[in-house]
Design a protein around this motif. Sequence first.
Motif, PDB file in Angstrom:
ATOM      1  N   ALA A   1      10.751 -24.964 -55.228  1.00 40.73           N
ATOM      2  CA  ALA A   1      11.692 -24.841 -54.104  1.00 40.73           C
ATOM      3  C   ALA A   1      13.127 -24.624 -54.553  1.00 40.73           C
ATOM      4  O   ALA A   1      13.984 -24.278 -53.732  1.00 40.73           O
ATOM      5  N   PHE A   2      13.412 -24.825 -55.840  1.00 36.78           N
ATOM      6  CA  PHE A   2      14.776 -24.708 -56.340  1.00 36.78           C
ATOM      7  C   PHE A   2      14.975 -23.352 -57.023  1.00 36.78           C
ATOM      8  O   PHE A   2      14.189 -22.961 -57.889  1.00 36.78           O
ATOM      9  N   SER A   3      16.039 -22.669 -56.636  1.00 33.26           N
ATOM     10  CA  SER A   3      16.299 -21.321 -57.147  1.00 33.26           C
ATOM     11  C   SER A   3      17.175 -21.371 -58.393  1.00 33.26           C
ATOM     12  O   SER A   3      18.093 -22.205 -58.491  1.00 33.26           O
ATOM     13  N   PRO A   4      16.959 -20.462 -59.335  1.00 27.84           N
ATOM     14  CA  PRO A   4      17.850 -20.386 -60.501  1.00 27.84           C
ATOM     15  C   PRO A   4      19.214 -19.819 -60.089  1.00 27.84           C
ATOM     16  O   PRO A   4      19.350 -19.136 -59.073  1.00 27.84           O
ATOM     17  N   GLY A   5      20.202 -20.149 -60.855  1.00 27.75           N
ATOM     18  CA  GLY A   5      21.531 -19.609 -60.605  1.00 27.75           C
ATOM     19  C   GLY A   5      22.345 -20.392 -59.614  1.00 27.75           C
ATOM     20  O   GLY A   5      23.454 -19.975 -59.259  1.00 27.75           O
ATOM     21  N   SER A   6      21.835 -21.501 -59.126  1.00 29.44           N
ATOM     22  CA  SER A   6      22.575 -22.339 -58.177  1.00 29.44           C
ATOM     23  C   SER A   6      22.398 -23.788 -58.605  1.00 29.44           C
ATOM     24  O   SER A   6      21.339 -24.170 -59.131  1.00 29.44           O
ATOM     25  N   SER A   7      23.430 -24.592 -58.385  1.00 31.19           N
ATOM     26  CA  SER A   7      23.371 -25.976 -58.871  1.00 31.19           C
ATOM     27  C   SER A   7      22.237 -26.745 -58.198  1.00 31.19           C
ATOM     28  O   SER A   7      22.006 -26.627 -56.989  1.00 31.19           O
ATOM     29  N   LEU A   8      21.532 -27.531 -58.986  1.00 31.11           N
ATOM     30  CA  LEU A   8      20.446 -28.336 -58.437  1.00 31.11           C
ATOM     31  C   LEU A   8      20.940 -29.358 -57.418  1.00 31.11           C
ATOM     32  O   LEU A   8      20.329 -29.502 -56.352  1.00 31.11           O
ATOM     33  N   PRO A   9      22.038 -30.096 -57.689  1.00 22.66           N
ATOM     34  CA  PRO A   9      22.497 -31.060 -56.678  1.00 22.66           C
ATOM     35  C   PRO A   9      22.780 -30.408 -55.335  1.00 22.66           C
ATOM     36  O   PRO A   9      22.451 -30.958 -54.278  1.00 22.66           O
ATOM     37  N   GLY A  10      23.391 -29.225 -55.350  1.00 20.63           N
ATOM     38  CA  GLY A  10      23.682 -28.538 -54.100  1.00 20.63           C
ATOM     39  C   GLY A  10      22.414 -28.162 -53.358  1.00 20.63           C
ATOM     40  O   GLY A  10      22.343 -28.249 -52.125  1.00 20.63           O
ATOM     41  N   GLN A  11      21.402 -27.759 -54.118  1.00 16.87           N
ATOM     42  CA  GLN A  11      20.138 -27.395 -53.478  1.00 16.87           C
ATOM     43  C   GLN A  11      19.416 -28.617 -52.920  1.00 16.87           C
ATOM     44  O   GLN A  11      18.750 -28.521 -51.883  1.00 16.87           O
ATOM     45  N   VAL A  12      19.528 -29.749 -53.589  1.00 12.29           N
ATOM     46  CA  VAL A  12      18.959 -30.982 -53.052  1.00 12.29           C
ATOM     47  C   VAL A  12      19.537 -31.251 -51.670  1.00 12.29           C
ATOM     48  O   VAL A  12      18.812 -31.584 -50.713  1.00 12.29           O
ATOM     49  N   ASP A  13      20.833 -31.079 -51.551  1.00 10.46           N
ATOM     50  CA  ASP A  13      21.506 -31.286 -50.265  1.00 10.46           C
ATOM     51  C   ASP A  13      21.031 -30.271 -49.228  1.00 10.46           C
ATOM     52  O   ASP A  13      20.662 -30.610 -48.109  1.00 10.46           O
ATOM     53  N   ARG A  14      21.021 -28.984 -49.616  1.00  8.93           N
ATOM     54  CA  ARG A  14      20.654 -27.934 -48.664  1.00  8.93           C
ATOM     55  C   ARG A  14      19.200 -28.043 -48.213  1.00  8.93           C
ATOM     56  O   ARG A  14      18.855 -27.669 -47.094  1.00  8.93           O
TER      57      ARG A  14
END
Length: 319
Positions: free
Chosen positions: A127-140
């Motif tokens: 579910a997590f995309s490369p090139g973007s911060s993991l913490p930000g994706q956890v939030d989104r």
Amino acid sequence: MTPDRVVLLEPIHPAGVALLEAVTHVTVLGGTDDPRLRHAVAEADALIVRSTRVDAGLIAAGPRLRVIGRHGAGLDNIDLVAAESAGIAVVNTPRSNTESVAEYVIGTMFQLVKRIDDVRGALRAGAFSPGSSLPGQVDRLGLVGREISGLRLGLVGAGAIGRAVARRASALGMTVGAYDPFVSAAAMSELGITAHESLESLLAGSDVVSLHLPGGPEARGILSADRLSLMPPGAVLINAARGELVDIDALIDAVTTGSLAGAAVDVFDPEPPARDAAILHTPGIIATPHMAAMTAEALERMAVEVATGVLHRLDASDG
């Protein structure tokens, strides 16, 4: 003098067996399907069981029985009326697993509140995309957890295990309330627990609810759909007590619809659950096989305490 005969319906920790073998003749069976069961019970002076049901029929099969030992805290798997009618003493180990179960409650609480299973599942699913911060994706992705400190813990039952959970929760900065009509408000206050006059009040004011009640017909379904609906949005439920306490269909619905953030269930009705039981396959529900008390330390304590209790009762009846 012929030594007393003790039958273990299932194996227990060697430390308990050694205590028994020092002064009695011990037979260790492999459960209720063991072909030696009826013959062994017919000759037994004492019977030691774990969670297996000891009904009136099994008690009647043991005309020499003087003691039944329960390797564990609860006695709802033993027909106490039949035992009393037959003049059989019943002993258990009410505090031997207190610390282990309390640690299970705190451990699963952390898993639920921190969304550990949810985020691990999302990570494994890509579910997590490369090139973007993991913490930000956890939030989104809506996978943000909560801090334990400041949350409200509600205990349904304030016995030994409930109090052990309360001590740990208080140390983590949680506020603790409890509903238990058999424990006075003054006694709870001394332990830093706020007493609630009703179960409904406790549920409505708790972010984490943990059940610590014995089983029995009067407690069946005490956590009904209506009562589960009283819990605040985002609350979690932990049941390491008895499976029949909770309306499982209502719990699954509450977690699936998001009314509850999650649940941990260590006990079932019946046990074990079927492989395809919905409770085992519902995202947001941690299901474990009645293992909260299954630590090396607790198993040794339970074995030693039940052996000691049985031997004490046999000695008393010999006198």
